[in-house]
Scaffold this active site. Structure first.
Site, PDB file in Angstrom:
ATOM      1  N   SER A 162      50.758  61.454  90.061  1.00 48.71           N
ATOM      2  CA  SER A 162      49.786  62.134  90.643  1.00 48.71           C
ATOM      3  C   SER A 162      50.098  61.672  92.293  1.00 48.71           C
ATOM      4  O   SER A 162      50.919  61.995  92.625  1.00 48.71           O
ATOM      5  CB  SER A 162      48.402  61.593  90.184  1.00 48.71           C
ATOM      6  OG  SER A 162      47.387  62.372  90.514  1.00 48.71           O
ATOM      7  N   ASP A 399      48.156  71.078  82.860  1.00 51.46           N
ATOM      8  CA  ASP A 399      47.252  70.094  84.037  1.00 51.46           C
ATOM      9  C   ASP A 399      46.973  70.978  85.233  1.00 51.46           C
ATOM     10  O   ASP A 399      47.887  71.750  86.032  1.00 51.46           O
ATOM     11  CB  ASP A 399      48.270  69.171  84.552  1.00 51.46           C
ATOM     12  CG  ASP A 399      47.879  68.348  85.704  1.00 51.46           C
ATOM     13  OD1 ASP A 399      46.667  68.078  85.977  1.00 51.46           O
ATOM     14  OD2 ASP A 399      48.822  67.551  86.384  1.00 51.46           O
ATOM     15  N   HIS A 424      48.276  65.872  82.657  1.00 52.26           N
ATOM     16  CA  HIS A 424      48.532  65.179  83.844  1.00 52.26           C
ATOM     17  C   HIS A 424      49.158  63.801  83.359  1.00 52.26           C
ATOM     18  O   HIS A 424      48.865  63.131  82.555  1.00 52.26           O
ATOM     19  CB  HIS A 424      47.231  65.022  84.553  1.00 52.26           C
ATOM     20  CG  HIS A 424      47.237  64.417  85.851  1.00 52.26           C
ATOM     21  ND1 HIS A 424      47.743  65.197  86.740  1.00 52.26           N
ATOM     22  CD2 HIS A 424      46.767  63.313  86.417  1.00 52.26           C
ATOM     23  CE1 HIS A 424      47.555  64.641  87.991  1.00 52.26           C
ATOM     24  NE2 HIS A 424      47.145  63.300  87.805  1.00 52.26           N
TER      25      HIS A 424
END
Length: 467
Positions: A162, A399, A424
């Protein structure tokens, strides 16, 4: 963009398969880190202790130029990465790699100014919390580790999830002399400066729910106006508080709607491996009643489990929330809004409103164009096909952050690895016997690419040393 970390920890506890306990092979160190890498004022030379962890178990050693896998910490304590990112530990043995996890400044125990309270006291103190300072931190620590271990030629692969994935890709671009390559998982590097449509995030969430169950999608879509209708009545908030068994009486309809929106976002973002969208939609569809809000409450229970109360439990603001609020109000301006064609109520992103909110909170305005100025983003593919190399951008297309990810190959060495059903950062989670075939295939592709980088590096190094 809210931080995903708080929800990830909740999911680890309630929905995701149990993770490995912290290994006894981990050794914790603290590096005396420079507060400000980019100025030469006296106060810039202040220091703080930055935490990192090393696992030597699989390492072949500097003498044989064995590689080093480095996980770049993001907006959370180091323990979160140790608990949720298994890619390094799962694969280090096949490469004889050293494993390093570095904690991001201002999070966990890597806090300047002596304490969390002092570090977050005001914008003058928080101004040292930014991505460029974090990358320079990582550079100093990596150089120190390689020096201490006499591993000057050991190639480094940086890995991140991320925001940490963004840091990994940017580190490869900014510090190519320190990192041979980067694996950037679910890194929305193109969700800045209107490169990606503002409403793309919520469009992907809507698509996931609608493909799972049309009736579930329609129920959620209709529920917002029902909530507003109740809230418009003198007794409405009291009724809503009762229907959703809130921990405290609701002060507004938006308080409830924001919590429900968060559940749907996280359910989609982290759908795998627990099939959370299916679980939430099953709760909605299987609740036999004409009361839409009762169906929505069933989804809340399916997501949270059986609790005494829901929606607004007493939760002190965490270090992650405090830090990420500042980061999004300074440089990490990700313009996510809600468009007309989703299952949510429209709420377009308005930059002027966002800037004014940040000024009211911190007394400083965000710099919405800084990320693309400093790291790039516009014409990303065109620029990087000649300038960059050795980056894997991995994304699961379920995601919502994949909307701002790199989804197509840029060059022979900057590769996009996508999965239709992935969520994710799923590829970095620890391996499981229940992993679907497509997830195993995704990881194997990533490992083959990394192996290729290493093979080329060793051949080039050998040729260079021969002169």
């Amino acid at each position: 963009m809210d931080s995903s970390v708080e929800w990830l920890l909740f999911l680890v506890k309630h929905h995701l398969p149990s993770k490995r306990a912290f290994s006894g092979d981990l050794h914790t160190y603290f590096y005396t880190q420079t507060l400000d890498h980019f100025n030469y004022k006296p106060e810039s030379y202040a220091t703080f202790q930055q935490r990192y962890v090393i696992n030597y178990k699989y390492w072949g050693g500097g003498a044989v130029i064995a590689p080093i896998f480095v996980c770049l910490g993001a907006e959370q304590a180091l323990e979160t990465d140790l608990q949720t990112i298994g890619f390094l530990d799962d694969n280090a043995a096949r490469f004889n790699a050293l494993i390093v996890y570095i904690e991001h400044r201002y999070y966990g125990e890597s806090v300047p100014f002596g304490s969390r309270e002092e570090a977050f006291r005001n914008a003058y103190r928080m101004g040292y919390l930014n991505s460029a300072q974090a990358l320079a931190d990582y550079a100093e620590i990596m150089a120190d580790i390689k020096n201490n271990l006499q591993a000057s030629h050991s190639p480094v692969i940086v890995i991140g999830a991320s925001y940490g994935g963004m840091l990994a890709s940017w580190f490869r671009l900014k510090y190519p002399h320190l990192a041979l390559g980067a694996l950037a998982s679910s890194a929305p590097v193109l969700y800045f400066d209107n490169i990606t449509p503002s409403d793309a995030f919520y469009s992907i969430i809507t698509k996931s729910f609608r493909e799972t169950s049309e009736s579930c999608y329609q129920t959620i879509r209709r529920s917002w106006s029902v909530i507003d209708s109740y809230a418009s009545q003198p007794w409405g908030l009291s009724v809503l508080s009762s229907k959703f068994r809130t921990c405290y009486p609701l002060n507004s309809a938006s308080e409830l709607k924001k919590e429900l929106e968060s559940i749907y976002v996280v359910t989609s973002q982290f759908n795998q491996p627990a099939y959370l969208v299916n679980r939430v939609c099953a709760a909605i569809d299987e609740t036999q009643t004409d009361d839409i809000l009762f169906k929505i409450f069933a989804a809340v229970v399916a997501f949270n489990g059986n609790n005494r109360c829901y929606i607004n439990p007493p939760t002190p603001e965490s270090q992650t929330v405090t830090g990420w609020k500042w980061q999004t109000c300074s440089e990490m301006v990700i313009p996510i809004g809600v468009g007309e064609n989703t299952m949510f109520q429209p709420n377009p992103f308005d930059l002027n409103t966002f800037i004014n909110d940040c000024i009211r909170t911190y007394g400083v305005a965000p710099r919405p164009h800084w990320i693309t100025s400093y790291y790039g983003g516009n014409d990303f593919n065109f620029i990087l096909q000649k300038f960059g190399s050795n980056i894997i951008f991995s994304n699961g297309l379920r995601d919502p952050f994949s909307a701002g990810g790199v989804l197509e190959h840029i060059s022979k060495s900057i590769r996009a690895v996508t999965t239709t059903y992935g969520s994710h950062c799923l590829d970095l989670f620890p391996k499981s016997d229940n992993d679907p075939e497509w997830l195993t295939k995704q990881r194997n592709i990533e490992l083959r690419i990394i192996k290729g980088w290493l093979v080329t590096y060793y051949a080039d190094l050998k040729a260079f040393q021969k002169g």
